[in-house]
Design a protein around this motif. Structure first.
Motif, PDB file in Angstrom:
ATOM      1  N   SER A 156       0.819  -1.214   0.000  1.00  0.00           N
ATOM      2  CA  SER A 156       0.000   0.000   0.000  1.00  0.00           C
ATOM      3  C   SER A 156       0.853   1.264   0.000  1.00  0.00           C
ATOM      4  O   SER A 156       0.457   2.294  -0.557  1.00  0.00           O
ATOM      5  CB  SER A 156      -0.945   0.017   1.207  1.00  0.00           C
ATOM      6  OG  SER A 156      -0.199   0.077   2.425  1.00  0.00           O
ATOM      7  N   LYS A 157       2.039   1.186   0.615  1.00  0.00           N
ATOM      8  CA  LYS A 157       2.944   2.342   0.667  1.00  0.00           C
ATOM      9  C   LYS A 157       4.169   2.159  -0.222  1.00  0.00           C
ATOM     10  O   LYS A 157       4.993   3.068  -0.325  1.00  0.00           O
ATOM     11  CB  LYS A 157       3.382   2.599   2.109  1.00  0.00           C
ATOM     12  CG  LYS A 157       2.243   2.984   3.032  1.00  0.00           C
ATOM     13  CD  LYS A 157       2.738   3.259   4.445  1.00  0.00           C
ATOM     14  CE  LYS A 157       1.597   3.664   5.362  1.00  0.00           C
ATOM     15  NZ  LYS A 157       2.063   3.900   6.755  1.00  0.00           N
ATOM     16  N   ASP A 158       4.266   1.000  -0.840  1.00  0.00           N
ATOM     17  CA  ASP A 158       5.399   0.672  -1.704  1.00  0.00           C
ATOM     18  C   ASP A 158       6.725   0.944  -0.998  1.00  0.00           C
ATOM     19  O   ASP A 158       7.603   1.647  -1.508  1.00  0.00           O
ATOM     20  CB  ASP A 158       5.325   1.469  -3.013  1.00  0.00           C
ATOM     21  CG  ASP A 158       6.249   0.903  -4.086  1.00  0.00           C
ATOM     22  OD1 ASP A 158       6.677  -0.252  -3.954  1.00  0.00           O
ATOM     23  OD2 ASP A 158       6.563   1.638  -5.047  1.00  0.00           O
ATOM     24  N   GLN A 159       6.857   0.359   0.193  1.00  0.00           N
ATOM     25  CA  GLN A 159       8.084   0.521   0.964  1.00  0.00           C
ATOM     26  C   GLN A 159       8.236  -0.640   1.935  1.00  0.00           C
ATOM     27  O   GLN A 159       7.339  -1.480   2.072  1.00  0.00           O
ATOM     28  CB  GLN A 159       8.078   1.844   1.719  1.00  0.00           C
ATOM     29  CG  GLN A 159       7.020   1.953   2.802  1.00  0.00           C
ATOM     30  CD  GLN A 159       7.047   3.314   3.486  1.00  0.00           C
ATOM     31  OE1 GLN A 159       7.389   4.325   2.885  1.00  0.00           O
ATOM     32  NE2 GLN A 159       6.675   3.346   4.754  1.00  0.00           N
ATOM     33  N   LEU A 160       9.393  -0.669   2.607  1.00  0.00           N
ATOM     34  CA  LEU A 160       9.668  -1.705   3.590  1.00  0.00           C
ATOM     35  C   LEU A 160       9.289  -1.240   4.987  1.00  0.00           C
ATOM     36  O   LEU A 160       9.438  -0.068   5.328  1.00  0.00           O
ATOM     37  CB  LEU A 160      11.151  -2.079   3.574  1.00  0.00           C
ATOM     38  CG  LEU A 160      11.708  -2.666   2.285  1.00  0.00           C
ATOM     39  CD1 LEU A 160      13.206  -2.922   2.436  1.00  0.00           C
ATOM     40  CD2 LEU A 160      10.988  -3.949   1.900  1.00  0.00           C
ATOM     41  N   ILE A 161       8.808  -2.181   5.783  1.00  0.00           N
ATOM     42  CA  ILE A 161       8.580  -1.933   7.215  1.00  0.00           C
ATOM     43  C   ILE A 161       9.634  -2.729   7.975  1.00  0.00           C
ATOM     44  O   ILE A 161       9.674  -3.961   7.890  1.00  0.00           O
ATOM     45  CB  ILE A 161       7.180  -2.381   7.661  1.00  0.00           C
ATOM     46  CG1 ILE A 161       6.095  -1.626   6.874  1.00  0.00           C
ATOM     47  CG2 ILE A 161       7.002  -2.161   9.164  1.00  0.00           C
ATOM     48  CD1 ILE A 161       4.695  -2.155   7.140  1.00  0.00           C
ATOM     49  N   TYR A 162      10.490  -2.030   8.698  1.00  0.00           N
ATOM     50  CA  TYR A 162      11.484  -2.716   9.517  1.00  0.00           C
ATOM     51  C   TYR A 162      10.812  -3.192  10.798  1.00  0.00           C
ATOM     52  O   TYR A 162      10.247  -2.399  11.557  1.00  0.00           O
ATOM     53  CB  TYR A 162      12.648  -1.773   9.834  1.00  0.00           C
ATOM     54  CG  TYR A 162      13.556  -2.270  10.937  1.00  0.00           C
ATOM     55  CD1 TYR A 162      14.041  -3.578  10.926  1.00  0.00           C
ATOM     56  CD2 TYR A 162      13.924  -1.436  11.991  1.00  0.00           C
ATOM     57  CE1 TYR A 162      14.854  -4.043  11.936  1.00  0.00           C
ATOM     58  CE2 TYR A 162      14.748  -1.892  13.001  1.00  0.00           C
ATOM     59  CZ  TYR A 162      15.207  -3.195  12.974  1.00  0.00           C
ATOM     60  OH  TYR A 162      16.025  -3.652  13.981  1.00  0.00           O
ATOM     61  N   ILE A 163      10.831  -4.493  11.045  1.00  0.00           N
ATOM     62  CA  ILE A 163      10.220  -5.078  12.243  1.00  0.00           C
ATOM     63  C   ILE A 163      11.238  -4.984  13.382  1.00  0.00           C
ATOM     64  O   ILE A 163      12.204  -5.741  13.441  1.00  0.00           O
ATOM     65  CB  ILE A 163       9.776  -6.536  11.993  1.00  0.00           C
ATOM     66  CG1 ILE A 163       8.836  -6.607  10.776  1.00  0.00           C
ATOM     67  CG2 ILE A 163       9.096  -7.101  13.233  1.00  0.00           C
ATOM     68  CD1 ILE A 163       7.572  -5.765  10.908  1.00  0.00           C
ATOM     69  N   LYS A 164      10.970  -4.043  14.285  1.00  0.00           N
ATOM     70  CA  LYS A 164      11.988  -3.610  15.245  1.00  0.00           C
ATOM     71  C   LYS A 164      12.415  -4.679  16.242  1.00  0.00           C
ATOM     72  O   LYS A 164      13.556  -4.663  16.719  1.00  0.00           O
ATOM     73  CB  LYS A 164      11.480  -2.373  16.000  1.00  0.00           C
ATOM     74  CG  LYS A 164      11.294  -1.163  15.096  1.00  0.00           C
ATOM     75  CD  LYS A 164      10.763   0.034  15.873  1.00  0.00           C
ATOM     76  CE  LYS A 164      10.617   1.251  14.969  1.00  0.00           C
ATOM     77  NZ  LYS A 164      10.055   2.412  15.698  1.00  0.00           N
ATOM     78  N   ASN A 165      11.522  -5.593  16.592  1.00  0.00           N
ATOM     79  CA  ASN A 165      11.896  -6.603  17.589  1.00  0.00           C
ATOM     80  C   ASN A 165      12.134  -7.979  16.969  1.00  0.00           C
ATOM     81  O   ASN A 165      12.111  -8.996  17.663  1.00  0.00           O
ATOM     82  CB  ASN A 165      10.839  -6.695  18.686  1.00  0.00           C
ATOM     83  CG  ASN A 165       9.472  -7.143  18.157  1.00  0.00           C
ATOM     84  OD1 ASN A 165       9.220  -7.081  16.954  1.00  0.00           O
ATOM     85  ND2 ASN A 165       8.600  -7.579  19.048  1.00  0.00           N
ATOM     86  N   SER A 166      12.371  -8.023  15.668  1.00  0.00           N
ATOM     87  CA  SER A 166      12.537  -9.315  15.000  1.00  0.00           C
ATOM     88  C   SER A 166      13.757 -10.085  15.500  1.00  0.00           C
ATOM     89  O   SER A 166      13.773 -11.323  15.469  1.00  0.00           O
ATOM     90  CB  SER A 166      12.619  -9.122  13.482  1.00  0.00           C
ATOM     91  OG  SER A 166      13.611  -8.170  13.129  1.00  0.00           O
ATOM     92  N   GLU A 167      14.780  -9.369  15.969  1.00  0.00           N
ATOM     93  CA  GLU A 167      15.980 -10.061  16.470  1.00  0.00           C
ATOM     94  C   GLU A 167      15.733 -10.797  17.784  1.00  0.00           C
ATOM     95  O   GLU A 167      16.559 -11.606  18.204  1.00  0.00           O
ATOM     96  CB  GLU A 167      17.111  -9.058  16.653  1.00  0.00           C
ATOM     97  CG  GLU A 167      17.690  -8.538  15.356  1.00  0.00           C
ATOM     98  CD  GLU A 167      18.861  -7.619  15.601  1.00  0.00           C
ATOM     99  OE1 GLU A 167      19.989  -7.983  15.260  1.00  0.00           O
ATOM    100  OE2 GLU A 167      18.640  -6.511  16.141  1.00  0.00           O
ATOM    101  N   ASN A 168      14.605 -10.514  18.434  1.00  0.00           N
ATOM    102  CA  ASN A 168      14.287 -11.216  19.676  1.00  0.00           C
ATOM    103  C   ASN A 168      13.786 -12.634  19.431  1.00  0.00           C
ATOM    104  O   ASN A 168      13.666 -13.416  20.381  1.00  0.00           O
ATOM    105  CB  ASN A 168      13.211 -10.452  20.462  1.00  0.00           C
ATOM    106  CG  ASN A 168      13.675  -9.087  20.912  1.00  0.00           C
ATOM    107  OD1 ASN A 168      14.874  -8.827  20.985  1.00  0.00           O
ATOM    108  ND2 ASN A 168      12.748  -8.197  21.202  1.00  0.00           N
ATOM    109  N   TYR A 169      13.491 -12.952  18.173  1.00  0.00           N
ATOM    110  CA  TYR A 169      12.864 -14.236  17.847  1.00  0.00           C
ATOM    111  C   TYR A 169      13.666 -14.957  16.764  1.00  0.00           C
ATOM    112  O   TYR A 169      13.475 -14.721  15.565  1.00  0.00           O
ATOM    113  CB  TYR A 169      11.423 -14.003  17.385  1.00  0.00           C
ATOM    114  CG  TYR A 169      10.571 -13.307  18.417  1.00  0.00           C
ATOM    115  CD1 TYR A 169      10.065 -13.997  19.513  1.00  0.00           C
ATOM    116  CD2 TYR A 169      10.306 -11.941  18.320  1.00  0.00           C
ATOM    117  CE1 TYR A 169       9.294 -13.357  20.474  1.00  0.00           C
ATOM    118  CE2 TYR A 169       9.536 -11.284  19.269  1.00  0.00           C
ATOM    119  CZ  TYR A 169       9.040 -12.003  20.343  1.00  0.00           C
ATOM    120  OH  TYR A 169       8.275 -11.350  21.303  1.00  0.00           O
ATOM    121  N   PRO A 170      14.567 -15.847  17.144  1.00  0.00           N
ATOM    122  CA  PRO A 170      15.388 -16.551  16.151  1.00  0.00           C
ATOM    123  C   PRO A 170      14.594 -17.561  15.340  1.00  0.00           C
ATOM    124  O   PRO A 170      13.507 -17.997  15.731  1.00  0.00           O
ATOM    125  CB  PRO A 170      16.450 -17.242  17.007  1.00  0.00           C
ATOM    126  CG  PRO A 170      15.844 -17.361  18.355  1.00  0.00           C
ATOM    127  CD  PRO A 170      14.951 -16.188  18.528  1.00  0.00           C
TER     128      PRO A 170
END
Length: 241
Positions: free
Chosen positions: A143-157
């Motif tokens: 919808s925005k033609d961009q990336l969303i950085y998932i800020k806590n993704s490093e907490n979940y291997p």
């Protein structure tokens, strides 16, 4: 005559003094060639990844990741581009993160939210246990033609898309293991259930406020302690890993 000689001597002294001084542009400056050499020496490109055929809208988006190392640190620079009506790449987003240059980035593309568009992850840290693959996750927002950085993704291997529950799940290896079930909410992952295994089985449900309650508590474990699950109620093993 004496006065003329004095004036001539004074002029000669003045000229010698000016000629003997360095000109201002030479003081504390570095040539363009020398500057390029310093930058190249201080920031060494270790790894480069480029994709414009899979990420987001194929051939309309481009993702570029570069891993650099300088004298005292390593870092990753990410560029995300969109194609203009004039068929030119336009830089839309830029990200900069500290990095670990020992393992490499191992950039991967996969659809994490089942919207038909490829998202992207890269290995961002070394975990204490080698079985834990820690990554930064970027979700493509059509919808925005961009990336969303998932800020806590490093907490979940060991993140992966869970087709069974249409969610994301993670697999944490410790003295036993924990399968965590997650939903994407804005720029974060939110836990809604988890299965913890050691010599016991503990299954928890987590509401939107982070409150936890046990669905199963301290039940004798008959699974291998490093079993990953695709469902928590009823328990279903992940047979494809």
């Amino acid at each position: 005559m004496g006065q003329h000689l004095f004036i001539i001597s004074l002029l000669l002294f003045s000229c010698q003094t000016k000629l003997g001084q360095p000109s201002k542009p030479d003081i504390g400056t570095t040539s363009r060639k020398e500057t390029k050499h310093i930058i190249k020496k201080e920031a060494e490109l270790l790894e480069h990844f480029l994709d414009s055929t899979n990420i987001g809208r194929p051939k309309k988006n481009k993702f570029e990741l570069s891993l650099f190392r300088n004298s005292d640190s390593s870092y990753v620079i990410i560029h995300f581009y969109v194609k203009s009506n004039q068929n030119k790449w336009l830089l839309k987003q830029k990200f900069n993160f500290p990095a670990n240059d020992i393992s490499g980035c191992f950039t991967e593309l996969s659809d994490f939210n089942n919207d038909g568009f490829k998202d992207i992850t890269y290995k961002s840290a070394l975990a204490a246990r080698g079985a834990n693959d820690v990554r930064r996750l970027f979700i493509y927002d059509n919808s925005k033609d961009q990336l969303i950085y998932i800020k806590n993704s490093e907490n979940y291997p060991n993140l992966g898309y869970n087709k069974k529950l249409n969610c994301i799940d993670a697999f944490l290896v410790h003295g036993g293991s924990t399968t965590v079930f997650l939903k994407i909410e804005k720029d974060s992952l939110r836990e809604f259930a988890s299965v913890n295994l050691d010599d016991k089985i503990n299954i928890q449900l987590i509401d939107k406020n982070g409150n936890r309650r046990y669905l199963i508590r301290n039940k004798k474990n008959t699974f291998d302690p490093y079993t990953r699950f695709t469902n928590f109620s009823p328990l279903e093993e992940n047979t494809v890993q």
